[in-house]
Write an enzyme that holds these catalytic residues in place. Sequence first.
Site, mmCIF file in Angstrom:
data_model
loop_
_atom_site.group_PDB
_atom_site.id
_atom_site.type_symbol
_atom_site.label_atom_id
_atom_site.label_comp_id
_atom_site.label_asym_id
_atom_site.label_seq_id
_atom_site.Cartn_x
_atom_site.Cartn_y
_atom_site.Cartn_z
ATOM 1 N N ASP A 52 0.819 -1.208 0.000
ATOM 2 C CA ASP A 52 0.000 0.000 0.000
ATOM 3 C C ASP A 52 0.854 1.261 0.000
ATOM 4 O O ASP A 52 2.067 1.210 0.204
ATOM 5 C CB ASP A 52 -0.899 0.012 1.243
ATOM 6 C CG ASP A 52 -1.950 -1.077 1.206
ATOM 7 O OD1 ASP A 52 -2.307 -1.525 0.101
ATOM 8 O OD2 ASP A 52 -2.415 -1.480 2.284
ATOM 9 N N TYR A 67 6.942 -9.884 7.302
ATOM 10 C CA TYR A 67 6.791 -8.443 7.453
ATOM 11 C C TYR A 67 7.285 -8.025 8.831
ATOM 12 O O TYR A 67 7.186 -8.791 9.795
ATOM 13 C CB TYR A 67 5.322 -8.035 7.333
ATOM 14 C CG TYR A 67 4.793 -7.944 5.921
ATOM 15 C CD1 TYR A 67 4.826 -6.740 5.214
ATOM 16 C CD2 TYR A 67 4.230 -9.054 5.294
ATOM 17 C CE1 TYR A 67 4.326 -6.647 3.933
ATOM 18 C CE2 TYR A 67 3.720 -8.977 4.002
ATOM 19 C CZ TYR A 67 3.775 -7.770 3.331
ATOM 20 O OH TYR A 67 3.288 -7.684 2.049
#
Length: 244
Positions: free
Chosen positions: A52, A110
Amino acid sequence: MRNLFLRLMYDGSKYHGWQVQPNGITVQETLQDAVERILGVRENVTGCSRTDSGVHARDFCCNIRTQSGIDCYRFVGSLNAVLPDDICVKSCGEVSEDFHARYDCKGKRYIYRIWNANYKNPFLTNYAYHYKNKIDADFLNAQAQSFVGTHDFKGFCSSGSSVEDTVRTVKAFTVERQSEEVVFSVEADGFLYNMVRIMVGTLIEISENRIEKDTLECIIESGDRQKAGRTAPPQGLYLDRVFY
């Protein structure tokens, strides 16, 4: 036809995520521009996932199918010479023609960084979420173990996702303090839209006593997005490693 496998890293601060969009500059578009400049042809670049706006990548993988005979080592140097300073190609290698950066991916890791101090850090404005309230990292690490395993994470996916299968296997989740930073690290076979940011937001709300401790298993089983916590801001999130 050759299939070239590239590993990148990038600072996502100025980009509207990875995937090409009509209303903003993206990493994919910027890389395609650079490839076209080097090879003279606008080749399609297939990424391992989407990120994003404002999200960073320490390791992002993609593949490019091309008729060009350019040497891989030279290709890396040429791309880095024309790419902006916030995108870097780390390596390039030739792979089988049927290799696909997204579908052949076995897992990702992540990390999410929180600057946990009562004063801001101007050097981390775009690279960590500033959260003032003291975080007990050991406590949240213990709470986060409820995420580990194979679960339906429907309740940890933002609206707008078209994914039908919401079952994912989380292999590891750690929360640890590094001086004034608290670092969340999660590895899984795949992730849903905003899944990591919602996981972090939920843990923060447990820390704030907005969500009762030891209830993560029930929240996961409910599949209800309203029972999970808020979505943490994007600037603290990094795609840290991609596994094949």
